[in-house]
Every structure is written in C-alpha cells, then in structure tokens.
Design a protein around this motif. Structure first.
Motif, PDB file in Angstrom:
ATOM      1  N   GLY A 166       9.486 106.480  63.041  1.00 31.99           N
ATOM      2  CA  GLY A 166       9.082 106.627  61.649  1.00 31.99           C
ATOM      3  C   GLY A 166      10.057 105.960  60.709  1.00 31.99           C
ATOM      4  O   GLY A 166      11.188 105.626  61.073  1.00 31.99           O
ATOM      5  N   GLY A 167       9.612 105.760  59.468  1.00 29.64           N
ATOM      6  CA  GLY A 167      10.477 105.148  58.471  1.00 29.64           C
ATOM      7  C   GLY A 167       9.688 104.768  57.232  1.00 29.64           C
ATOM      8  O   GLY A 167       8.473 104.953  57.168  1.00 29.64           O
ATOM      9  N   THR A 168      10.392 104.236  56.246  1.00 33.27           N
ATOM     10  CA  THR A 168       9.752 103.793  55.015  1.00 33.27           C
ATOM     11  C   THR A 168       9.164 102.388  55.185  1.00 33.27           C
ATOM     12  O   THR A 168       8.082 102.085  54.697  1.00 33.27           O
ATOM     13  CB  THR A 168      10.773 103.795  53.855  1.00 33.27           C
ATOM     14  OG1 THR A 168      11.294 105.116  53.703  1.00 33.27           O
ATOM     15  CG2 THR A 168      10.115 103.358  52.558  1.00 33.27           C
ATOM     16  N   VAL A 193       3.507 104.755  64.635  1.00 37.39           N
ATOM     17  CA  VAL A 193       4.490 104.539  63.576  1.00 37.39           C
ATOM     18  C   VAL A 193       4.146 105.421  62.383  1.00 37.39           C
ATOM     19  O   VAL A 193       3.080 105.272  61.778  1.00 37.39           O
ATOM     20  CB  VAL A 193       4.529 103.068  63.122  1.00 37.39           C
ATOM     21  CG1 VAL A 193       5.661 102.860  62.106  1.00 37.39           C
ATOM     22  CG2 VAL A 193       4.701 102.144  64.324  1.00 37.39           C
ATOM     23  N   GLY A 194       5.047 106.347  62.057  1.00 35.18           N
ATOM     24  CA  GLY A 194       4.886 107.151  60.856  1.00 35.18           C
ATOM     25  C   GLY A 194       5.531 106.428  59.685  1.00 35.18           C
ATOM     26  O   GLY A 194       6.717 106.080  59.747  1.00 35.18           O
ATOM     27  N   ILE A 195       4.776 106.192  58.630  1.00 33.83           N
ATOM     28  CA  ILE A 195       5.295 105.469  57.458  1.00 33.83           C
ATOM     29  C   ILE A 195       5.313 106.424  56.266  1.00 33.83           C
ATOM     30  O   ILE A 195       4.293 107.036  55.926  1.00 33.83           O
ATOM     31  CB  ILE A 195       4.441 104.228  57.156  1.00 33.83           C
ATOM     32  CG1 ILE A 195       4.488 103.283  58.372  1.00 33.83           C
ATOM     33  CG2 ILE A 195       4.928 103.522  55.893  1.00 33.83           C
ATOM     34  CD1 ILE A 195       3.783 101.971  58.179  1.00 33.83           C
ATOM     35  N   THR A 196       6.479 106.562  55.660  1.00 34.84           N
ATOM     36  CA  THR A 196       6.676 107.527  54.591  1.00 34.84           C
ATOM     37  C   THR A 196       5.687 107.315  53.452  1.00 34.84           C
ATOM     38  O   THR A 196       5.548 106.210  52.930  1.00 34.84           O
ATOM     39  CB  THR A 196       8.110 107.440  54.040  1.00 34.84           C
ATOM     40  OG1 THR A 196       9.032 107.495  55.134  1.00 34.84           O
ATOM     41  CG2 THR A 196       8.386 108.598  53.086  1.00 34.84           C
ATOM     42  N   ASP A 197       5.001 108.384  53.070  1.00 30.97           N
ATOM     43  CA  ASP A 197       3.987 108.325  52.015  1.00 30.97           C
ATOM     44  C   ASP A 197       4.610 107.996  50.664  1.00 30.97           C
ATOM     45  O   ASP A 197       5.761 108.362  50.383  1.00 30.97           O
ATOM     46  CB  ASP A 197       3.271 109.677  51.944  1.00 30.97           C
ATOM     47  CG  ASP A 197       2.059 109.640  51.035  1.00 30.97           C
ATOM     48  OD1 ASP A 197       2.188 110.103  49.891  1.00 30.97           O
ATOM     49  OD2 ASP A 197       1.006 109.138  51.459  1.00 30.97           O
ATOM     50  N   ILE A 217       2.113  99.186  55.541  1.00 29.68           N
ATOM     51  CA  ILE A 217       1.366  99.354  56.790  1.00 29.68           C
ATOM     52  C   ILE A 217       0.932  98.002  57.341  1.00 29.68           C
ATOM     53  O   ILE A 217       1.088  97.718  58.535  1.00 29.68           O
ATOM     54  CB  ILE A 217       0.137 100.268  56.579  1.00 29.68           C
ATOM     55  CG1 ILE A 217       0.593 101.726  56.433  1.00 29.68           C
ATOM     56  CG2 ILE A 217      -0.861 100.130  57.726  1.00 29.68           C
ATOM     57  CD1 ILE A 217      -0.541 102.701  56.175  1.00 29.68           C
ATOM     58  N   GLU A 218       0.408  97.142  56.479  1.00 29.35           N
ATOM     59  CA  GLU A 218      -0.082  95.843  56.919  1.00 29.35           C
ATOM     60  C   GLU A 218       1.041  94.974  57.484  1.00 29.35           C
ATOM     61  O   GLU A 218       0.887  94.336  58.545  1.00 29.35           O
ATOM     62  CB  GLU A 218      -0.779  95.122  55.768  1.00 29.35           C
ATOM     63  CG  GLU A 218      -1.267  93.706  56.111  1.00 29.35           C
ATOM     64  CD  GLU A 218      -2.187  93.662  57.318  1.00 29.35           C
ATOM     65  OE1 GLU A 218      -2.151  92.651  58.048  1.00 29.35           O
ATOM     66  OE2 GLU A 218      -2.917  94.650  57.560  1.00 29.35           O
ATOM     67  N   LEU A 235      -0.733 103.446  62.995  1.00 27.86           N
ATOM     68  CA  LEU A 235       0.153 103.575  61.846  1.00 27.86           C
ATOM     69  C   LEU A 235      -0.406 104.634  60.910  1.00 27.86           C
ATOM     70  O   LEU A 235      -1.556 104.530  60.469  1.00 27.86           O
ATOM     71  CB  LEU A 235       0.298 102.240  61.111  1.00 27.86           C
ATOM     72  CG  LEU A 235       1.209 101.211  61.811  1.00 27.86           C
ATOM     73  CD1 LEU A 235       0.536 100.586  63.025  1.00 27.86           C
ATOM     74  CD2 LEU A 235       1.639 100.117  60.844  1.00 27.86           C
ATOM     75  N   VAL A 236       0.395 105.653  60.631  1.00 29.47           N
ATOM     76  CA  VAL A 236      -0.080 106.790  59.844  1.00 29.47           C
ATOM     77  C   VAL A 236       0.911 107.124  58.738  1.00 29.47           C
ATOM     78  O   VAL A 236       2.117 106.923  58.882  1.00 29.47           O
ATOM     79  CB  VAL A 236      -0.288 108.035  60.739  1.00 29.47           C
ATOM     80  CG1 VAL A 236      -1.347 107.762  61.792  1.00 29.47           C
ATOM     81  CG2 VAL A 236       1.019 108.458  61.412  1.00 29.47           C
ATOM     82  N   ALA A 237       0.383 107.636  57.628  1.00 28.61           N
ATOM     83  CA  ALA A 237       1.241 108.106  56.541  1.00 28.61           C
ATOM     84  C   ALA A 237       1.839 109.450  56.926  1.00 28.61           C
ATOM     85  O   ALA A 237       1.157 110.301  57.507  1.00 28.61           O
ATOM     86  CB  ALA A 237       0.436 108.242  55.255  1.00 28.61           C
ATOM     87  N   ILE A 238       3.121 109.633  56.655  1.00 30.07           N
ATOM     88  CA  ILE A 238       3.760 110.926  56.938  1.00 30.07           C
ATOM     89  C   ILE A 238       4.333 111.513  55.656  1.00 30.07           C
ATOM     90  O   ILE A 238       4.834 110.794  54.793  1.00 30.07           O
ATOM     91  CB  ILE A 238       4.852 110.805  58.022  1.00 30.07           C
ATOM     92  CG1 ILE A 238       5.906 109.742  57.645  1.00 30.07           C
ATOM     93  CG2 ILE A 238       4.234 110.470  59.372  1.00 30.07           C
ATOM     94  CD1 ILE A 238       7.079 109.703  58.602  1.00 30.07           C
TER      95      ILE A 238
END
Length: 321
Positions: A166-168, A193-197, A217-218, A235-238
């Motif tokens: 995960g990360g920004t 991959v968790g991507i910080t909301d 994300i892209e 790839l998901v928002a966390i």
C-alpha cells in the motif's frame, strides 16, 4: 548527445550484481532524455515461467540491483533539473516477448555495444533510430560475476500467489517503483495495491499539486503492467492502514518499506484478531538512508538522491510560473 523526448535502453546482465559498469551509460542516456526513459535489463535469471530459481531467495540481490539503476538514473536527472523525468526499469528474460505496443511512443533505442541482440522486439522498437553505447570497461573487468542463488534447506515458498502492498503513490517515483517491482517480483498470480484515498491526504504539503486518485491508480497500474504483464493487478482505494489485508484470507505476503513497518505490525494484529492466516512480511530496506546492503559508493549516491513525493511537489510549486 542531443535531447530526445522518450528513449529505451537495453542491457544484458550476466548476474544480479549492481551493474556498476553501466553507471556512465545510464547517466548519459538519462542526460539525453527529456520525458521518459525505460531501462530494460535482460537476463535468464529473470525468467518467470517455469523458473528453477527461487525468487524469494533473490529478494536482497534484486532490490539492490533495482536500487542501483533507479538511483543512478534519478540522480543524473535531478542533477540536470529534470525532476519530472519518468524513469522505469524492466527485468526481462531473453525468451519473453514484449507487448506489441511497446515502443510506440519512443523516439530512440540505446543498446550496449558488444551485447547480443535483444530478441522478440516489436516492429515499433526495431524501426527506431539505434545508438550503441560503450560501458565502463575498467569497472566491467573488476566486477563480480558470482551473485547467484545458493541452495539451502529453507522450505519457504519460492514465490507467493497473492502479494499486497500500500501507499499514496503520488507522482510515481523511483522509491515507489522499487516497492511495486519487488511485490511483483515475488508474486506468481496477483498483486493487490492499496492506494490512499484522497480524503486522507488533506493535510499533505502542497496538496493542490497532489495527483487525483484516478491519476495515481492509472499510473501505478500502467507501471505494473509494464514490469510484469503476466500478473493480475487489483488496485483499490484504502481509508485505513489495513485495506484488503484486514479481511482477505487469500493474501499470503505483504511488502512494506522500513518507514511503514509499524503498519505491518498493526496488520499482523488485525489478522490475528480476525483469525486470518498470518502474512510473510518483506521489507524494502535498500532505499533507506542507512542501508547496510549497499556498498559505500552506492550509499553515498542514494543519500544525495531525493526519492519522495513531497520533494517532487515542492519542486513543482517552486518551478511553476
């Protein structure tokens, strides 16, 4: 050498040691490139399909290799004020084919003089202007050729079906790409991959130049598909430290940086409380400022190279008219 917008550099490797003999080549090609550079390292040691090698045991060597190449190129770009130069490193087996659109937007191809030809190149690369460059032969003559995986009694898996991180991932840079690459390196089926909301990034410095979730994300997906097109990517928002690792029983491994180790410990506790299988945690430590896995010269180069989204956002604000 005049400036070219988008370039690709191919180099064959005999082992997974840091390729110091390519240092001057990487720096000169970086200096000639203005927008995007893809460095393709070719070796049978990077074979993914039916590979006899244990990718987990190669963890330290591969992250050291990637770190050297990324830092060498990033520092060369930063020294020339090209902070936004997009640099990507690929690890390819000679028998692997390239996507048919690989090279479509490129302007020039660099190859190492004396290297064998790169096989299975699409026409979009074959038809590019070709430049052959000479590596540093003095360093080549003295470098080690023995960094290989040694057999052991370790019964841990050679790779993991599902790996999470995960990360920004704002303004995707070398540090991010090493993290993503290593997660893909040890995965055999899927990377989550968790991507910080966006909601959690309100207090970031210079947030007005922070990339949107859709852009982050892209760019992250595009890089991963370039690095390992054979894997699935989710790839998901966390909105918390856990993301899918807090509930998904199918994840086996977690990749973190030294700075986010406390998050890994929280995830361990959460999964234990939820009676979920524990995760094998892998730490990216070669990009930390005090890594013991890099030799002195590489460590000094790393300390002079700024690998952070904060630095990039600051640079954008200061250099925007």
């Amino acid at each position: 050498m005049s400036s070219i917008k988008r370039t690709v550099l191919f180099a064959h490797l005999h082992d997974i040691a840091a390729p110091h003999h390519l240092g001057s080549v990487i720096a000169s090609v970086t200096a000639a490139t203005t927008e995007a550079l893809v460095i393709v390292l070719v070796s049978q040691l990077f074979r993914t399909a039916e590979s006899p090698s244990n990718r987990v045991k190669q963890w330290d060597n591969v992250q050291r290799l990637l770190t050297y190449v990324y830092v060498k190129a990033t520092k060369a770009a930063q020294d020339l004020g090209k902070v936004l130069l997009d640099i990507s490193v690929m690890l390819k087996d000679p028998s692997e084919s390239f996507p048919s659109n690989f090279g479509n937007s490129m302007d020039m191809c660099f190859q190492i003089q004396g290297d064998p030809p790169v096989l299975h190149l699409p026409d979009s690369v074959e038809t590019l202007p070709q430049v052959f460059v000479v590596p540093d032969k003095v360093i080549e003559a003295h470098r080690q050729h023995s960094v290989r995986v040694t057999p052991s009694c370790d019964t841990s898996p050679s790779s993991y079906p599902v790996v999470a991180l995960g990360g920004t991932f704002d303004h995707l840079h070398a540090g991010h790409k090493i993290l993503l690459s290593m997660a893909a390196w040890i995965a055999s089926s899927k990377v989550i991959v968790g991507i910080t909301d966006d909601e959690l990034l309100k207090n970031k410095s210079n947030k007005h130049v922070l990339e949107s979730m859709a852009v982050r994300i892209e760019k992250t997906r595009s890089f991963l598909q370039l690095f390992r097109p054979d894997l699935k990517y989710e790839l998901v928002a966390i909105r918390d430290v856990y993301g899918p690792t807090g509930w998904d029983p199918n994840i086996q491994a977690l990749v973190v940086s030294v700075e986010t180790l406390p998050g890994a410990e929280s995830i361990d506790k959460k999964r234990s409380a939820e009676s979920l299988p524990p995760l094998r945690t892998f730490v990216i430590d070669v990009i930390s400022s005090e890594s013991e896995k890099l030799d002195h010269g590489d460590m000094e180069m790393l300390k002079q190279t700024k690998l952070s989204s904060t630095f990039i956002r600051d640079w954008i604000v200061k250099n925007t008219v």
